[in-house]
Design an enzyme around this catalytic site. Structure first.
Site, short mmCIF file in Angstrom:
data_model
loop_
_atom_site.label_atom_id
_atom_site.label_comp_id
_atom_site.label_asym_id
_atom_site.label_seq_id
_atom_site.Cartn_x
_atom_site.Cartn_y
_atom_site.Cartn_z
N ASP A 409 0.85 -1.18 0.00
CA ASP A 409 0.00 0.00 0.00
C ASP A 409 0.90 1.24 0.00
O ASP A 409 1.89 1.29 0.73
CB ASP A 409 -0.88 -0.04 1.26
CG ASP A 409 -1.89 1.07 1.28
OD1 ASP A 409 -2.71 1.13 0.35
OD2 ASP A 409 -1.87 1.89 2.22
N GLU A 438 1.70 0.27 -4.95
CA GLU A 438 1.20 1.54 -5.45
C GLU A 438 2.37 2.52 -5.49
O GLU A 438 2.74 3.08 -4.46
CB GLU A 438 0.14 2.10 -4.51
CG GLU A 438 -1.14 1.31 -4.45
CD GLU A 438 -2.15 1.99 -3.54
OE1 GLU A 438 -3.23 2.36 -4.03
OE2 GLU A 438 -1.87 2.15 -2.34
#
Ligand code: CA
Length: 716
Positions: A409, A438
């Site tokens: 994340d 990400e």
């Protein structure tokens, strides 16, 4: 929080530099000299700089004697006033990191039936105690830990401590704080204390799967534990629990196949679970009262308790998550877990901040915690003991839980060195495990060339990135709801679409690619974040009827499944998942987030198409090249005009049944006649939203391509 009343403040800001703030209310903040007191010794400090500020005078002083962090020092001014020397910004200096880096493997607890060893890294603490609580007893036992080298505190407690609860009491800058061990692997309900467990009791047999060969062979399906079974018609009894995944729900005409057998039938290779480590926001005693995606990390090495059958039993969550992973492995499905090493739920309340205040988080130039994550704190992965914590945690999930990959994340918060170290660690323990993240560019105080973000992808071989260019070229911008991508009829996104289809590599002189290899590109149009594609279309192409919108979403999904790179699918994308228009459903009720099994059944024909495309991708290696060399050698785009884009895969006999493949994407509303490259026959593999391998139709020279559709042809 306890506030200490001090006459003035003195901070250690570097190993030999002390900042003193003397209030102007007495003696006008003046002092001609300062003395450092250590035990019986007195050392004169040298004043280097003096600044008059509004309420106090700030002095920067140097010390000639080396400071032993963790020892008690006092500072005295010329008027005889004394204050304790507090740990200041020194904690974020490289010298501190070098001096106190501990590379041992024993942080946390080591349990033996006869004794348990507790090891904590707390270099700035002047005292550390452990609070033990025997199971089902109110009696508390306290022991002081002994300080060793590198800021390690340790104690061996005799006796069988299995089931004992424990927390640490840590004194830094005269303040005592109680914290849960960040290395805890088992906890009480709502993680109020760590629990000593016996490793033997969590030792489930593992199901070894062969190493996964190429990331581009993966088809990732993103799923939330609770969403999967929470719908009333899910057919699963243990709703919202890890255990639901081990059920074999009965077939019903109302919802068809549900549960894990449904995922198996789809043909995906990897399921990516939204965070399964302990998070805040859901009371584990009453999980039905709140919902959360799980991006509020509390403890990084313990499974979340609200998904357990009994959150009061520390073994329950561990065994049930392990069972889930084993069940997946039994069915040859692999599990990627979503890990959130970029921030914690509440910085001040985190174990990190309570044990080594100021160390684990980034601070801006004003000394304030930075907020590149948008959730109030950024974990400082570049610091040595943070880097080590992340690596130790990854190793824990790999070796203890046997997971098959990690999704990072907000990976753009982390540093490149940490990500590359994770890559080598993972390659050692589980070759073929997938790493994706990400890689957004975020405003965190770390040099741009050190951030693990997409524009630095070429420095992180073997790590894959969510490709927002792919997402936006196909669907349209996530943030500008009215922007339309190729599948929504836009004819100006063809160049970006070509890049997307070619794995976003340096495809030819016109494409300055993002990645070294297609194995770095995670191709997707939707994920748990933002509007689902269906909900975006309801706003952006609201003038089109549902049938047309379905065709658009099926076109988008077909591009994802036929593009070079790693396809990533949001669970429910195959049946036009809707969150009733909610853009950010991170804590919305189950009724917004759940996997709607009735809707799945309603769109069973569309789900069949999705399954067919997955089978097609798996059937021929030319759809999933793992090197940019192969893509450049075999892929061309013979037709790109208006609403049409044709891809051709040439000379690919060694990768599968057909020697040539043609893929035509059409986003227009009119039927088009498309001329085919040669005079030989082509097998029609995908046509009018159907995939067929057997008794195939044949075409020659030209083909009619219907509105908003995908055609795939193969030739021997
Ligand atoms: Ca929790």
């Amino acid at each position: 929080m306890i506030f200490i009343k001090r006459e003035f403040e003195a901070y250690l800001d570097e190993l030999a530099s002390i900042t003193i703030l003397l209030p102007t209310e007495r003696h006008h903040g003046e002092s001609t000299h300062f003395t450092l007191l250590f035990q019986e010794e007195r050392h004169q400090l040298q004043i280097i700089e003096r600044n008059q500020l509004a309420d106090y005078v700030k002095y920067r002083c140097e010390t000639k004697i080396p400071i032993l962090i963790g020892s008690k020092y006092m500072v005295e001014d010329e008027h005889g006033r004394k204050t304790d020397l507090q740990i200041g910004a020194v904690i974020r200096t490289e010298a501190f990191d070098e001096a106190y880096y501990y590379d041992g493997e024993d942080l946390g607890t080591t349990y033996y039936p006869g004794e348990t060893v507790f090891t904590l890294w707390a270099p700035t603490a002047t005292a550390v105690k452990i609070k033990l609580n025997a199971p089902d007893s109110n009696e508390l036992i306290y022991y002081s830990l002994i300080r060793e080298e590198k800021g390690i505190w340790r104690i061996t407690v005799q006796g069988d401590l299995e089931g004992f609860l424990y927390t640490y009491l840590v004194c830094v800058n005269l303040v005592w704080r109680e914290a849960v061990d960040p290395y805890a692997t088992a906890v009480t309900i709502n993680s109020e204390a760590g629990v000593i467990i016996s490793k033997e009791k969590i030792n489930l047999p593992k199901i070894p799967l062969p190493p996964f060969r190429r990331p581009t062979d993966a088809i990732i399906y993103e799923l939330h534990i609770r969403d999967f079974s929470s719908h009333p018609k899910s057919g699963m009894n243990q709703k919202g629990k890890y255990a639901a995944f081990s059920e074999q729900p009965a077939y019903s005409s109302e919802v068809g196949i549900t549960g894990l057998p449904y995922i198996q039938e789809l043909g995906v290779t990897h399921v990516e679970l939204l965070p399964v480590n302990d998070y805040g926001g859901v009371d584990e005693a009453e999980p039905e009262k709140a919902y959360n995606w799980g991006y509020n990390p509390l403890l990084f090495n313990v499974p979340e308790g609200s998904y357990a059958l009994d959150a009061n039993d520390p073994y329950s969550r561990i065994l049930e998550l392990k069972q889930l992973i084993t069940t997946f492995h039994q069915h040859e499905l692999r599990v990627i877990i979503d890990v959130v090493y970029n921030h914690v739920y509440v910085r001040e309340d985190s174990a990190f901040e309570k044990i080594v205040p100021g160390y684990y988080f980034r601070h801006d130039v004003h000394g304030m915690p930075s907020n590149g994550t948008g959730v109030g704190n950024d974990i400082a992965s570049e610091r040595k003991m943070v880097h080590k914590f992340i690596l130790d945690s990854i190793k824990h999930w790999l070796t203890e839980y046997d997971v098959d990959g990690f999704r990072f994340d907000l990976m753009g918060i982390l540093d490149i060195q940490t990500m590359n170290a994770i890559k080598s660690l993972v390659d050692t323990h589980k070759p073929g495990a997938i790493l994706l993240g990400e890689g957004w560019e975020l405003n965190t105080p770390l040099q741009t060339d050190r951030k693990a973000m997409i524009i630095n992808a070429k420095k992180m071989p073997g790590i894959a990135f969510f490709n927002d260019m792919v997402r936006d070229s196909i669907k349209g911008s996530t943030f500008n709801l009215f922007d339309r991508g190729f599948s929504l009829g836009n004819t100006h996104k063809t160049q970006a679409l070509k890049q997307s289809l070619s794995g976003s590599i340096n495809f030819d002189p016109h494409f300055k690619g993002l990645f070294l290899e297609p194995t770095q590109s995670v191709n997707y149009v939707e994920s748990h974040d933002n509007h689902t594609m269906w909900d975006k279309m309801a706003l952006c192409v609201s003038h089109e009827d549902e049938k047309i919108r379905q065709s658009r979403q099926m076109l988008a999904t077909s591009i994802i499944l036929l593009a070079q790179g790693i396809p990533f699918l949001h669970a429910g994308q195959e049946f036009f998942r809707t969150k009733k228009g909610e853009e950010n459903s991170y804590k919305s009720p189950d009724s917004v987030n759940w996997f709607d099994w009735e809707r799945k059944q309603k769109y069973s024909n569309e789900v069949e198409y999705f399954k067919g495309l997955i089978q097609l991708r798996k059937s021929h290696g030319a759809f999933r090249f793992s090197t940019s060399l192969e893509i450049k050698k075999h892929l061309t785009f013979p037709i790109e005009k208006g609403h049409l884009l044709m891809c051709r895969l040439n000379d690919v006999k060694s990768y599968g049944k057909w020697n040539q493949l043609l893929v035509i994407f059409h986003n227009g509303l009119q039927t088009e006649t498309v001329a085919l490259p040669n005079d030989s026959e082509w097998d029609v593999l995908v046509y009018e939203a159907k995939v067929s391998f057997n008794a195939v139709q044949k075409v020659k020279k030209e083909i009619m391509v219907g509105p908003i559709s995908t055609v795939v042809l193969g030739q021997y």
